[in-house]
Design a protein around this motif. Structure first.
Motif, PDB file in Angstrom:
ATOM      1  N   ALA A 112      -7.145  16.929  -6.023  1.00 21.95           N
ATOM      2  CA  ALA A 112      -5.887  16.384  -5.508  1.00 21.95           C
ATOM      3  C   ALA A 112      -6.053  15.901  -4.074  1.00 21.95           C
ATOM      4  CB  ALA A 112      -4.788  17.442  -5.596  1.00 21.95           C
ATOM      5  N   ARG A 113      -6.814  16.659  -3.280  1.00 27.41           N
ATOM      6  CA  ARG A 113      -7.061  16.255  -1.894  1.00 27.41           C
ATOM      7  C   ARG A 113      -7.861  14.956  -1.849  1.00 27.41           C
ATOM      8  NH1 ARG A 113      -8.942  21.211   0.540  1.00 27.41           N
ATOM      9  NH2 ARG A 113      -6.728  21.650   0.771  1.00 27.41           N
ATOM     10  N   TYR A 114      -8.848  14.847  -2.741  1.00 26.79           N
ATOM     11  CA  TYR A 114      -9.649  13.624  -2.808  1.00 26.79           C
ATOM     12  C   TYR A 114      -8.780  12.424  -3.187  1.00 26.79           C
ATOM     13  CZ  TYR A 114     -12.766  10.145  -4.861  1.00 26.79           C
ATOM     14  OH  TYR A 114     -13.391   8.977  -5.179  1.00 26.79           O
ATOM     15  N   LEU A 115      -7.948  12.560  -4.197  1.00 31.35           N
ATOM     16  CA  LEU A 115      -7.076  11.459  -4.610  1.00 31.35           C
ATOM     17  C   LEU A 115      -6.102  11.080  -3.499  1.00 31.35           C
ATOM     18  CD1 LEU A 115      -6.196  12.367  -8.304  1.00 31.35           C
ATOM     19  CD2 LEU A 115      -7.534  10.411  -7.518  1.00 31.35           C
ATOM     20  N   THR A 116      -5.532  12.074  -2.861  1.00 34.36           N
ATOM     21  CA  THR A 116      -4.578  11.804  -1.785  1.00 34.36           C
ATOM     22  C   THR A 116      -5.235  10.988  -0.680  1.00 34.36           C
ATOM     23  OG1 THR A 116      -3.321  13.826  -2.252  1.00 34.36           O
ATOM     24  CG2 THR A 116      -3.114  12.882  -0.041  1.00 34.36           C
ATOM     25  N   ARG A 117      -6.473  11.331  -0.383  1.00 34.01           N
ATOM     26  CA  ARG A 117      -7.184  10.654   0.707  1.00 34.01           C
ATOM     27  C   ARG A 117      -7.628   9.246   0.326  1.00 34.01           C
ATOM     28  NH1 ARG A 117     -13.314  12.160   2.343  1.00 34.01           N
ATOM     29  NH2 ARG A 117     -13.733  10.318   3.603  1.00 34.01           N
ATOM     30  N   THR A 118      -8.062   9.045  -0.914  1.00 29.93           N
ATOM     31  CA  THR A 118      -8.728   7.793  -1.272  1.00 29.93           C
ATOM     32  C   THR A 118      -7.893   6.844  -2.119  1.00 29.93           C
ATOM     33  OG1 THR A 118      -9.719   8.773  -3.256  1.00 29.93           O
ATOM     34  CG2 THR A 118     -10.983   8.917  -1.194  1.00 29.93           C
ATOM     35  N   ALA A 119      -6.859   7.348  -2.780  1.00 27.69           N
ATOM     36  CA  ALA A 119      -6.127   6.514  -3.732  1.00 27.69           C
ATOM     37  C   ALA A 119      -4.725   6.138  -3.271  1.00 27.69           C
ATOM     38  CB  ALA A 119      -6.065   7.195  -5.103  1.00 27.69           C
ATOM     39  N   GLY A 120      -4.361   6.518  -2.062  1.00 25.34           N
ATOM     40  CA  GLY A 120      -3.133   5.995  -1.479  1.00 25.34           C
ATOM     41  C   GLY A 120      -1.849   6.655  -1.927  1.00 25.34           C
ATOM     42  N   HIS A 121      -1.936   7.889  -2.448  1.00 24.83           N
ATOM     43  CA  HIS A 121      -0.705   8.569  -2.861  1.00 24.83           C
ATOM     44  C   HIS A 121      -0.948  10.074  -2.830  1.00 24.83           C
ATOM     45  CE1 HIS A 121       3.156   9.053  -4.819  1.00 24.83           C
ATOM     46  NE2 HIS A 121       2.591   9.869  -5.700  1.00 24.83           N
ATOM     47  N   ARG A 122       0.004  10.787  -2.265  1.00 22.63           N
ATOM     48  CA  ARG A 122      -0.154  12.236  -2.131  1.00 22.63           C
ATOM     49  C   ARG A 122       0.150  12.939  -3.453  1.00 22.63           C
ATOM     50  NH1 ARG A 122      -0.729  15.859   1.768  1.00 22.63           N
ATOM     51  NH2 ARG A 122       0.103  17.959   1.484  1.00 22.63           N
ATOM     52  N   VAL A 123      -0.794  13.752  -3.919  1.00 27.86           N
ATOM     53  CA  VAL A 123      -0.585  14.583  -5.093  1.00 27.86           C
ATOM     54  C   VAL A 123      -1.021  16.005  -4.771  1.00 27.86           C
ATOM     55  CG1 VAL A 123      -0.807  12.741  -6.803  1.00 27.86           C
ATOM     56  CG2 VAL A 123      -2.849  13.957  -6.033  1.00 27.86           C
ATOM     57  N   GLY A 124      -0.437  16.963  -5.491  1.00 28.48           N
ATOM     58  CA  GLY A 124      -0.823  18.354  -5.355  1.00 28.48           C
ATOM     59  C   GLY A 124      -1.557  18.829  -6.597  1.00 28.48           C
ATOM     60  N   HIS A 125      -2.089  20.046  -6.539  1.00 32.74           N
ATOM     61  CA  HIS A 125      -2.910  20.521  -7.654  1.00 32.74           C
ATOM     62  C   HIS A 125      -2.106  20.654  -8.936  1.00 32.74           C
ATOM     63  CE1 HIS A 125      -1.222  24.592  -7.050  1.00 32.74           C
ATOM     64  NE2 HIS A 125      -1.667  24.826  -8.277  1.00 32.74           N
ATOM     65  N   ALA A 126      -0.782  20.834  -8.838  1.00 30.79           N
ATOM     66  CA  ALA A 126       0.042  20.938 -10.040  1.00 30.79           C
ATOM     67  C   ALA A 126       0.128  19.614 -10.787  1.00 30.79           C
ATOM     68  CB  ALA A 126       1.444  21.427  -9.679  1.00 30.79           C
ATOM     69  N   GLN A 127      -0.266  18.527 -10.142  1.00 35.75           N
ATOM     70  CA  GLN A 127      -0.250  17.201 -10.780  1.00 35.75           C
ATOM     71  C   GLN A 127      -1.620  16.777 -11.286  1.00 35.75           C
ATOM     72  OE1 GLN A 127       1.852  15.739  -7.019  1.00 35.75           O
ATOM     73  NE2 GLN A 127       2.523  14.232  -8.537  1.00 35.75           N
ATOM     74  N   GLU A 138       4.578   8.097  -9.486  1.00 32.46           N
ATOM     75  CA  GLU A 138       5.780   8.632  -8.838  1.00 32.46           C
ATOM     76  C   GLU A 138       7.028   8.171  -9.577  1.00 32.46           C
ATOM     77  OE1 GLU A 138       7.779  10.975  -6.245  1.00 32.46           O
ATOM     78  OE2 GLU A 138       5.603  10.692  -6.234  1.00 32.46           O
ATOM     79  N   GLY A 139       7.819   9.124 -10.045  1.00 36.71           N
ATOM     80  CA  GLY A 139       9.068   8.798 -10.723  1.00 36.71           C
ATOM     81  C   GLY A 139       8.889   8.315 -12.148  1.00 36.71           C
ATOM     82  N   ARG A 140       7.669   8.374 -12.685  1.00 31.43           N
ATOM     83  CA  ARG A 140       7.405   7.930 -14.060  1.00 31.43           C
ATOM     84  C   ARG A 140       6.746   9.087 -14.804  1.00 31.43           C
ATOM     85  NH1 ARG A 140       6.420   3.702 -10.600  1.00 31.43           N
ATOM     86  NH2 ARG A 140       7.843   1.914 -10.933  1.00 31.43           N
ATOM     87  N   PRO A 141       7.531   9.914 -15.456  1.00 29.20           N
ATOM     88  CA  PRO A 141       7.019  11.181 -16.006  1.00 29.20           C
ATOM     89  C   PRO A 141       6.034  11.048 -17.149  1.00 29.20           C
ATOM     90  CG  PRO A 141       9.303  10.817 -16.654  1.00 29.20           C
ATOM     91  CD  PRO A 141       8.984   9.779 -15.629  1.00 29.20           C
ATOM     92  N   THR A 142       5.932   9.869 -17.762  1.00 31.20           N
ATOM     93  CA  THR A 142       4.975   9.714 -18.854  1.00 31.20           C
ATOM     94  C   THR A 142       3.879   8.708 -18.521  1.00 31.20           C
ATOM     95  OG1 THR A 142       6.423   8.104 -19.959  1.00 31.20           O
ATOM     96  CG2 THR A 142       6.610  10.409 -20.648  1.00 31.20           C
ATOM     97  N   LEU A 143       3.632   8.486 -17.235  1.00 35.68           N
ATOM     98  CA  LEU A 143       2.508   7.655 -16.801  1.00 35.68           C
ATOM     99  C   LEU A 143       1.404   8.568 -16.296  1.00 35.68           C
ATOM    100  CD1 LEU A 143       1.447   4.761 -16.329  1.00 35.68           C
ATOM    101  CD2 LEU A 143       2.388   4.895 -14.019  1.00 35.68           C
ATOM    102  N   VAL A 144       0.194   8.376 -16.825  1.00 38.56           N
ATOM    103  CA  VAL A 144      -0.946   9.242 -16.520  1.00 38.56           C
ATOM    104  C   VAL A 144      -2.095   8.395 -15.997  1.00 38.56           C
ATOM    105  CG1 VAL A 144      -2.617  10.879 -17.465  1.00 38.56           C
ATOM    106  CG2 VAL A 144      -0.262  10.843 -18.344  1.00 38.56           C
ATOM    107  N   LEU A 145      -2.777   8.885 -14.968  1.00 36.03           N
ATOM    108  CA  LEU A 145      -3.975   8.234 -14.448  1.00 36.03           C
ATOM    109  C   LEU A 145      -5.177   9.108 -14.781  1.00 36.03           C
ATOM    110  CD1 LEU A 145      -4.683   5.778 -12.276  1.00 36.03           C
ATOM    111  CD2 LEU A 145      -5.359   7.754 -10.928  1.00 36.03           C
ATOM    112  N   SER A 146      -6.197   8.515 -15.407  1.00 36.83           N
ATOM    113  CA  SER A 146      -7.407   9.247 -15.775  1.00 36.83           C
ATOM    114  C   SER A 146      -8.572   8.788 -14.909  1.00 36.83           C
ATOM    115  CB  SER A 146      -7.717   9.013 -17.263  1.00 36.83           C
ATOM    116  OG  SER A 146      -8.970   9.556 -17.612  1.00 36.83           O
TER     117      SER A 146
END
Length: 375
Positions: free
Chosen positions: A74-89, A219-227
């Motif tokens: 989650a820390r890696y994605l937040t830093r490199t992919a332009g959106h803050r996520v936590g481990h629960a995501q 964000e705000g799209r509960p059935t959108l998933v990024l792999s």
């Protein structure tokens, strides 16, 4: 001796072939989209330290929820992919293929369907069939981009439960823009108003793209998933570590089907060590992007057509007989991928020396094929 045809196979598996690329003993192998650079020695040493620590506790099961690893991803994605996520995501599994399998076990299955836009990553269709999920092939334009209006009509007609969008797309290398994903997501939700359909954006090659990650769209799209995967940009294909980012409810849902303790302690330790060396590994990504662009220039100079690529590979053609061209390159000691896309082949960006050998082979093969056609 029994044959596979004499076994009580499920009907949807009869006549199918397992996924795989030929691993032939040739000087230059550029057919599996691997990162050609071995891990730096300091990372190898850190992996050994981490694995040694884990080995002292191998009598115990690993952390079944992989909380530390998911936190670092989650820390890696937040830093490199332009959106803050936590481990629960974030959820992790044995390669992005297992991530896809868990999503289809959870949201697909018998009586449900998945839709993808072919040519694309063939494992989407294979895992769909393996989980009893029906498979539908959606439309693309002649330049391999998604035909959005036709895709919207297909989604409205077939009402798929899962929609796959590959960006950058494998094998073509084409990226999908934000507007396209938003339209496909809206169409998928409209087609399934009771719960909405799952839309999976497969960004296995995302770090190589000219375009920003589509991660902020969750964000705000509960059935959108990024792999995502650590196989490509991290140069860790042998690790087998994939992960997803989504609404926490999706992460909770896939845990209904995950096998107990599915990520070994050794896998978690190795992945954590790799994440400590992100800056070094992403430096290799920049080198590969430059080599990919050099391949594009060289292929065009050799008279080939090239699909614009945002990945660590390039689709090139067009050949009257792509398998003949594949065989001719192999005769020059260069192994590329024949994905079955008529007229096209795919080459992985390798080291500068490997790419030089490939371009030299291409020049010789295209010359020979041209002379043959003129006889």
């Amino acid at each position: 001796m029994s044959t596979i045809d004499s076994l009580p196979l499920r009907d949807e598996l009869r006549g199918k072939s397992p996924y795989g690329a030929p691993q032939l003993d040739v000087p230059v192998r550029l057919n599996t989209n691997e990162n050609p650079y071995p891990l730096p020695e300091e990372l190898v040493e850190r992996i050994a330290e981490r694995v040694t620590e884990a080995a002292r506790r191998l009598n115990r099961y690993p952390d079944r929820d992989a909380v530390e690893l998911r936190t670092e991803l989650a820390r890696y994605l937040t830093r490199t992919a332009g959106h803050r996520v936590g481990h629960a995501q974030v959820w992790a599994a044995n390669g992005s293929n297992e991530v896809i399998q868990q999503l289809l076990q959870t949201f697909g299955g018998p009586g449900r369907t998945a839709l993808g836009f072919e040519p694309s990553y063939s494992m989407h269709a294979l895992i769909s069939r393996g989980t009893g999920t029906g498979w539908l092939s959606g439309p693309r334009n002649a330049d391999f981009t998604i035909d959005v209006e036709a895709a919207e009509r297909a989604i409205a007609e077939h009402r798929p439960d899962v929609v796959f969008v590959c960006s950058p797309n494998n094998p073509t290398g084409t990226a999908v823009d934000e507007a396209t994903v938003l339209r496909l997501y809206a169409a998928a939700q409209a087609a399934r108003p009771e719960y909405g359909a799952l839309v999976v954006v497969d960004e296995a090659y995302g770090e190589f793209s000219h375009h920003p990650s589509l991660l902020p769209l969750i964000e705000g799209r509960p059935t959108l998933v990024l792999s995502r995967t650590m196989s490509k940009a991290f140069g860790a294909a042998g690790l087998r570590l994939g992960y997803l980012a989504a609404d926490p409810a999706v992460v909770d849902a896939v845990q209904l089907v995950r096998l107990p303790y599915h990520l070994s302690a050794v896998t978690q330790a190795t992945a954590l060590a790799a994440l400590e060396h992100t800056d070094t590994l992403l430096g290799y990504v920049e080198q590969l992007k430059a080599e990919r662009d050099r391949l594009v220039t060289g292929l065009r100079a050799a008279g080939c057509e090239v699909t614009p690529s945002d990945a660590n590979f390039v689709q090139f053609g067009r050949f009257a007989d792509s398998h003949e061209a594949w065989q001719a390159l192999l005769a020059h000691g260069v192994l590329v991928r024949d994905n079955g896309v008529p007229g096209w082949l795919r080459v992985t960006a390798g080291t500068p020396e490997e790419n030089d050998a490939f371009l030299e082979a291409v020049r010789a093969v295209t010359k020979d094929l041209k002379e043959k056609s003129e006889r």
